[in-house]
Design a protein around this motif. Structure first.
Motif, PDB file in Angstrom:
ATOM      1  N   ARG A  74      -2.029  -1.932  -8.355  1.00  0.00           N
ATOM      2  CA  ARG A  74      -1.943  -0.460  -8.288  1.00  0.00           C
ATOM      3  C   ARG A  74      -1.596   0.107  -9.649  1.00  0.00           C
ATOM      4  O   ARG A  74      -2.221   1.046 -10.137  1.00  0.00           O
ATOM      5  N   ASN A  75      -0.576  -0.453 -10.294  1.00  0.00           N
ATOM      6  CA  ASN A  75      -0.161   0.038 -11.602  1.00  0.00           C
ATOM      7  C   ASN A  75      -1.253  -0.139 -12.648  1.00  0.00           C
ATOM      8  O   ASN A  75      -1.451   0.728 -13.497  1.00  0.00           O
ATOM      9  N   ALA A  76      -1.962  -1.265 -12.577  1.00  0.00           N
ATOM     10  CA  ALA A  76      -3.060  -1.500 -13.522  1.00  0.00           C
ATOM     11  C   ALA A  76      -4.178  -0.486 -13.311  1.00  0.00           C
ATOM     12  O   ALA A  76      -4.745   0.040 -14.275  1.00  0.00           O
ATOM     13  N   ALA A  77      -4.494  -0.175 -12.056  1.00  0.00           N
ATOM     14  CA  ALA A  77      -5.546   0.800 -11.764  1.00  0.00           C
ATOM     15  C   ALA A  77      -5.135   2.193 -12.229  1.00  0.00           C
ATOM     16  O   ALA A  77      -5.950   2.948 -12.755  1.00  0.00           O
ATOM     17  N   MET A  78      -3.869   2.524 -12.052  1.00  0.00           N
ATOM     18  CA  MET A  78      -3.386   3.841 -12.478  1.00  0.00           C
ATOM     19  C   MET A  78      -3.341   3.965 -13.999  1.00  0.00           C
ATOM     20  O   MET A  78      -3.452   5.064 -14.539  1.00  0.00           O
ATOM     21  N   ALA A  79      -3.199   2.835 -14.704  1.00  0.00           N
ATOM     22  CA  ALA A  79      -3.072   2.848 -16.161  1.00  0.00           C
ATOM     23  C   ALA A  79      -4.410   2.992 -16.884  1.00  0.00           C
ATOM     24  O   ALA A  79      -4.439   3.319 -18.066  1.00  0.00           O
ATOM     25  N   VAL A  80      -5.509   2.782 -16.180  1.00  0.00           N
ATOM     26  CA  VAL A  80      -6.823   2.890 -16.816  1.00  0.00           C
ATOM     27  C   VAL A  80      -7.076   4.357 -17.169  1.00  0.00           C
ATOM     28  O   VAL A  80      -6.849   5.242 -16.344  1.00  0.00           O
ATOM     29  N   PRO A  81      -7.533   4.630 -18.382  1.00  0.00           N
ATOM     30  CA  PRO A  81      -7.814   6.022 -18.766  1.00  0.00           C
ATOM     31  C   PRO A  81      -8.833   6.658 -17.814  1.00  0.00           C
ATOM     32  O   PRO A  81      -9.823   6.028 -17.443  1.00  0.00           O
ATOM     33  N   SER A  82      -8.564   7.892 -17.441  1.00  0.00           N
ATOM     34  CA  SER A  82      -9.410   8.553 -16.440  1.00  0.00           C
ATOM     35  C   SER A  82     -10.833   8.784 -16.922  1.00  0.00           C
ATOM     36  O   SER A  82     -11.737   8.938 -16.113  1.00  0.00           O
ATOM     37  N   ASP A  83     -11.066   8.781 -18.229  1.00  0.00           N
ATOM     38  CA  ASP A  83     -12.424   8.999 -18.721  1.00  0.00           C
ATOM     39  C   ASP A  83     -13.227   7.702 -18.831  1.00  0.00           C
ATOM     40  O   ASP A  83     -14.405   7.738 -19.151  1.00  0.00           O
ATOM     41  N   ASP A  84     -12.614   6.558 -18.554  1.00  0.00           N
ATOM     42  CA  ASP A  84     -13.321   5.264 -18.599  1.00  0.00           C
ATOM     43  C   ASP A  84     -13.673   4.845 -17.171  1.00  0.00           C
ATOM     44  O   ASP A  84     -13.006   4.003 -16.565  1.00  0.00           O
ATOM     45  N   ILE A  85     -14.719   5.435 -16.650  1.00  0.00           N
ATOM     46  CA  ILE A  85     -15.121   5.217 -15.255  1.00  0.00           C
ATOM     47  C   ILE A  85     -15.435   3.747 -15.002  1.00  0.00           C
ATOM     48  O   ILE A  85     -15.034   3.188 -13.981  1.00  0.00           O
ATOM     49  N   ASN A  86     -16.140   3.109 -15.910  1.00  0.00           N
ATOM     50  CA  ASN A  86     -16.524   1.709 -15.700  1.00  0.00           C
ATOM     51  C   ASN A  86     -15.294   0.799 -15.606  1.00  0.00           C
ATOM     52  O   ASN A  86     -15.245  -0.107 -14.775  1.00  0.00           O
ATOM     53  N   ALA A  87     -14.267   1.049 -16.420  1.00  0.00           N
ATOM     54  CA  ALA A  87     -13.034   0.253 -16.344  1.00  0.00           C
ATOM     55  C   ALA A  87     -12.272   0.557 -15.052  1.00  0.00           C
ATOM     56  O   ALA A  87     -11.678  -0.343 -14.451  1.00  0.00           O
ATOM     57  N   GLN A  88     -12.307   1.807 -14.615  1.00  0.00           N
ATOM     58  CA  GLN A  88     -11.640   2.162 -13.361  1.00  0.00           C
ATOM     59  C   GLN A  88     -12.282   1.436 -12.183  1.00  0.00           C
ATOM     60  O   GLN A  88     -11.582   1.008 -11.269  1.00  0.00           O
ATOM     61  N   ILE A  89     -13.580   1.299 -12.202  1.00  0.00           N
ATOM     62  CA  ILE A  89     -14.279   0.601 -11.115  1.00  0.00           C
ATOM     63  C   ILE A  89     -13.794  -0.839 -11.024  1.00  0.00           C
ATOM     64  O   ILE A  89     -13.497  -1.336  -9.940  1.00  0.00           O
ATOM     65  N   LYS A  90     -13.678  -1.512 -12.159  1.00  0.00           N
ATOM     66  CA  LYS A  90     -13.205  -2.903 -12.164  1.00  0.00           C
ATOM     67  C   LYS A  90     -11.772  -2.997 -11.629  1.00  0.00           C
ATOM     68  O   LYS A  90     -11.446  -3.873 -10.828  1.00  0.00           O
ATOM     69  N   ALA A  91     -10.915  -2.081 -12.066  1.00  0.00           N
ATOM     70  CA  ALA A  91      -9.520  -2.094 -11.614  1.00  0.00           C
ATOM     71  C   ALA A  91      -9.426  -1.795 -10.119  1.00  0.00           C
ATOM     72  O   ALA A  91      -8.615  -2.387  -9.408  1.00  0.00           O
ATOM     73  N   GLU A  92     -10.256  -0.899  -9.633  1.00  0.00           N
ATOM     74  CA  GLU A  92     -10.241  -0.561  -8.208  1.00  0.00           C
ATOM     75  C   GLU A  92     -10.708  -1.732  -7.343  1.00  0.00           C
ATOM     76  O   GLU A  92     -10.192  -1.932  -6.246  1.00  0.00           O
ATOM     77  N   ASN A  93     -11.657  -2.484  -7.822  1.00  0.00           N
ATOM     78  CA  ASN A  93     -12.089  -3.669  -7.069  1.00  0.00           C
ATOM     79  C   ASN A  93     -10.953  -4.674  -6.937  1.00  0.00           C
ATOM     80  O   ASN A  93     -10.765  -5.281  -5.886  1.00  0.00           O
ATOM     81  N   GLN A  94     -10.171  -4.834  -8.002  1.00  0.00           N
ATOM     82  CA  GLN A  94      -9.015  -5.745  -7.956  1.00  0.00           C
ATOM     83  C   GLN A  94      -7.964  -5.220  -6.985  1.00  0.00           C
ATOM     84  O   GLN A  94      -7.408  -5.979  -6.191  1.00  0.00           O
ATOM     85  N   LEU A  95      -7.697  -3.923  -7.023  1.00  0.00           N
ATOM     86  CA  LEU A  95      -6.725  -3.325  -6.111  1.00  0.00           C
ATOM     87  C   LEU A  95      -7.183  -3.470  -4.664  1.00  0.00           C
ATOM     88  O   LEU A  95      -6.385  -3.796  -3.784  1.00  0.00           O
ATOM     89  N   GLN A  96      -8.443  -3.256  -4.414  1.00  0.00           N
ATOM     90  CA  GLN A  96      -8.986  -3.382  -3.056  1.00  0.00           C
ATOM     91  C   GLN A  96      -8.758  -4.799  -2.521  1.00  0.00           C
ATOM     92  O   GLN A  96      -8.391  -4.984  -1.368  1.00  0.00           O
ATOM     93  N   GLN A  97      -8.958  -5.788  -3.365  1.00  0.00           N
ATOM     94  CA  GLN A  97      -8.746  -7.177  -2.954  1.00  0.00           C
ATOM     95  C   GLN A  97      -7.291  -7.432  -2.584  1.00  0.00           C
ATOM     96  O   GLN A  97      -7.006  -8.076  -1.569  1.00  0.00           O
ATOM     97  N   THR A  98      -6.363  -6.906  -3.376  1.00  0.00           N
ATOM     98  CA  THR A  98      -4.953  -7.142  -3.066  1.00  0.00           C
ATOM     99  C   THR A  98      -4.515  -6.368  -1.821  1.00  0.00           C
ATOM    100  O   THR A  98      -3.680  -6.854  -1.060  1.00  0.00           O
ATOM    101  N   LEU A  99      -5.075  -5.190  -1.603  1.00  0.00           N
ATOM    102  CA  LEU A  99      -4.751  -4.439  -0.385  1.00  0.00           C
ATOM    103  C   LEU A  99      -5.188  -5.197   0.866  1.00  0.00           C
ATOM    104  O   LEU A  99      -4.506  -5.177   1.885  1.00  0.00           O
ATOM    105  N   ARG A 100      -6.302  -5.868   0.771  1.00  0.00           N
ATOM    106  CA  ARG A 100      -6.776  -6.652   1.910  1.00  0.00           C
ATOM    107  C   ARG A 100      -5.770  -7.738   2.275  1.00  0.00           C
ATOM    108  O   ARG A 100      -5.614  -8.077   3.445  1.00  0.00           O
ATOM    109  N   SER A 101      -5.073  -8.266   1.270  1.00  0.00           N
ATOM    110  CA  SER A 101      -4.083  -9.312   1.560  1.00  0.00           C
ATOM    111  C   SER A 101      -2.894  -8.743   2.335  1.00  0.00           C
ATOM    112  O   SER A 101      -2.306  -9.439   3.158  1.00  0.00           O
ATOM    113  N   ILE A 102      -2.540  -7.490   2.115  1.00  0.00           N
ATOM    114  CA  ILE A 102      -1.444  -6.872   2.884  1.00  0.00           C
ATOM    115  C   ILE A 102      -1.856  -6.719   4.338  1.00  0.00           C
ATOM    116  O   ILE A 102      -1.071  -6.985   5.245  1.00  0.00           O
TER     117      ILE A 102
END
Length: 185
Positions: A74-102
């Protein structure tokens, strides 16, 4: 007469270039607008995650690593600059994977699965995920249009001149398509 023909050709060429430039600008702005819809849903999800983690902590205290991974993602996804859409997509995929574990933990702990707070948070996250899915489809459609124009004729001829920006699709990665395994051994 020759001067008139040259002026007409220059005017037609100028009109054509203005149209190409405007199409690049329109496509880029539509993609950014589509991403802003996703961004709103992501921020709502970021706000719910700490509450979800706190609820799970009471039932699955020895799952500290799983909970820490969710917060780190979550913190890594929030830290990605809002204008870097491609980096946000990668971070969101990682967050989605960890949410599934919860949510997999919810299956492993029947008391947690029956907890009203957990169920409420799970429902809210589910609503956000449905909204994200709709927004993701719209975003991917705008990305497809933008990328197709920038990579086909006549756009490809003028892409570098007009600062064409290629955007990545917002797709789930291969890891998030797999079932989450929870092992207590």
């Amino acid at each position: 007469m020759t001067v008139l023909i040259i002026i007409i050709i220059i005017l037609v060429l100028g009109f054509f270039l203005v149209q190409v430039f405007n199409r690049f600008a329109k496509n880029r702005n539509v993609v950014k607008d589509a991403w802003s819809n996703i961004d709103v849903a992501l921020k709502r999800r970021y706000d719910l995650i700490p509450n979800l983690v706190e609820t799970v902590k009471g039932y699955a205290a020895h799952e500290k690593t799983t909970l820490e991974n969710v917060i780190q993602a979550r913190n890594a996804a929030m830290a990605v600059p809002s204008d870097d859409i491609n980096a946000q997509i990668k971070a969101e995929n990682q967050l989605q994977q960890t949410l599934r574990s919860i949510f997999a933990l919810g299956e492993a702990y029947p008391d947690l699965k029956a907890n009203a707070s957990f169920l409420d948070l799970q429902q809210k996250l589910n609503e956000i995920e449905i909204n994200l899915e709709r927004s993701r489809r719209y975003y991917n459609g705008t990305v497809r249009e933008n990328n197709t124009y920038g990579e086909s004729f006549p756009g490809v001829m003028f892409a570098s001149m007009f600062n064409y920006q290629h955007f990545d699709f917002f797709e789930t990665d291969a890891a998030s398509r797999e079932n989450v395994k929870v092992d207590f051994n």
